[in-house]
Design a protein around this motif. Structure first.
Motif, PDB file in Angstrom:
ATOM      1  N   VAL A 102       4.906 -18.420  -9.397  1.00  0.00           N
ATOM      2  CA  VAL A 102       4.265 -19.697  -9.078  1.00  0.00           C
ATOM      3  C   VAL A 102       5.088 -20.887  -9.572  1.00  0.00           C
ATOM      4  N   ARG A 109       3.117 -23.226  -1.265  1.00  0.00           N
ATOM      5  CA  ARG A 109       1.802 -23.583  -1.804  1.00  0.00           C
ATOM      6  C   ARG A 109       1.537 -22.942  -3.163  1.00  0.00           C
ATOM      7  N   THR A 111       0.271 -24.221  -5.831  1.00  0.00           N
ATOM      8  CA  THR A 111      -1.031 -24.610  -6.394  1.00  0.00           C
ATOM      9  C   THR A 111      -2.149 -23.742  -5.848  1.00  0.00           C
ATOM     10  N   PHE A 114      -2.036 -20.479  -7.584  1.00  0.00           N
ATOM     11  CA  PHE A 114      -2.563 -20.612  -8.946  1.00  0.00           C
ATOM     12  C   PHE A 114      -4.075 -20.497  -8.949  1.00  0.00           C
ATOM     13  N   TRP A 115      -4.758 -21.199  -8.065  1.00  0.00           N
ATOM     14  CA  TRP A 115      -6.215 -21.166  -8.039  1.00  0.00           C
ATOM     15  C   TRP A 115      -6.742 -19.834  -7.536  1.00  0.00           C
ATOM     16  N   ARG A 165       1.335 -19.306 -17.564  1.00  0.00           N
ATOM     17  CA  ARG A 165       1.782 -20.306 -16.601  1.00  0.00           C
ATOM     18  C   ARG A 165       1.852 -21.688 -17.248  1.00  0.00           C
TER      19      ARG A 165
END
Length: 282
Positions: A102, A109, A111, A114-115, A165
């Protein structure tokens, strides 16, 4: 008569609210521990029926032996130690790879990814029990070490990913750029550069996951039943049922055994844990 100058008169220091709060929290933790030790010393056949605040006998070793051998909590203790070490380490390694992908790799993408990964910490574990039980029954993974290892390793990934992270995002990008200019591959970049720099964060994530797996009861009682597979918290509930008639001393001795590993891990690696948490919070 000579008077002592006011500047030399010792003044009483009033403890700050923070100090009072910390002392109160420490007292709240020490009182149950004291009761646990005192009542675990009472012989099982001489338990008065109510908690004792004063040490009476020294039958702690006998109660520990009963909990470890006669109640067979020793096998489950070794099971949990295996699950916590192996699954915690596996989850941290996978989380570190995901964080590297990430933060460093040119994935689209980041982000969103990550989610997607971090969302594993948002939903309550109870909502996974029914589908997991059906899936494990169909795949012959119910009441097996492999089944518990898979769910414990997967459970460890999201939160460890969050910690690692955050620390990886604080590393200067010049380190990655310089290594890539020297011809380093992504594999070498991860194992030889990022992993050594992330050791505090990896250690903190492992301590968190070791504690989480060790203290698990929900998956242990849902996905296993035999003493050869059950983790120690599930065995402790069995001990409560089997030795409930003999009084709490044996059960408290088993709880004392169960509480030792996590305490030793925190005491042994507290410096690494604090450095990892500090690095992840920047």
């Amino acid at each position: 008569m000579n008077r002592i100058p006011s500047s030399r008169v010792p003044s009483l220091r009033v403890p700050s609210p923070r100090t009072v709060l910390m002392l109160g929290c420490g007292l709240l933790w020490l009182v149950p521990l004291y009761l646990l030790l005192v009542n675990a010393m009472i012989p099982a056949d001489a338990y008065p029926g109510e908690p004792s605040w004063v040490p009476r006998d020294l039958a702690l070793w006998e109660n520990l032996r009963t909990a470890w051998t006669d109640a067979a909590i020793g096998d489950s203790f070794l099971n949990s130690l295996f699950y916590a070490v192996v699954c915690g380490a596996a989850g941290v390694v996978v989380a570190a790879m995901a964080a590297f992908a990430v933060v460093v790799l040119p994935v689209p993408r980041p982000t969103l990814w990550f989610w997607v990964i971090y969302s594993g910490t948002i939903f309550p574990l109870q909502m996974f029990l029914a589908p997991l039980f059906g899936l494990y029954a169909d795949a012959n993974l119910y009441d097996s070490r492999l089944g518990l290892m898979l769910i414990y390793a997967a459970w460890a990934v999201p939160f460890a990913f969050f910690l690692i992270r955050n620390q990886m995002a604080t590393l200067p990008p010049e380190v990655t750029e310089a290594a890539m200019l020297d011809g380093a591959t992504f594999r070498r970049l991860f194992w030889q550069i990022h992993v050594p720099l992330l050791l505090p964060g990896l250690g903190a994530a492992f301590i968190f996951q070791f504690t989480a797996v060790w203290n698990d009861l929900l998956f242990g009682i849902t996905l296993s039943r035999s003493p050869e597979v059950q983790p120690v918290m599930a065995a402790l509930t069995t001990l409560n049922s089997a030795y409930g008639a003999s009084g709490p001393p044996v059960i408290l001795a088993g709880a004392l055994i169960v509480s030792v590993p996590t305490l030793l891990v925190f005491l042994a690696f507290r410096g690494l844990f604090l450095r990892g948490i500090t690095a992840s919070a920047r």
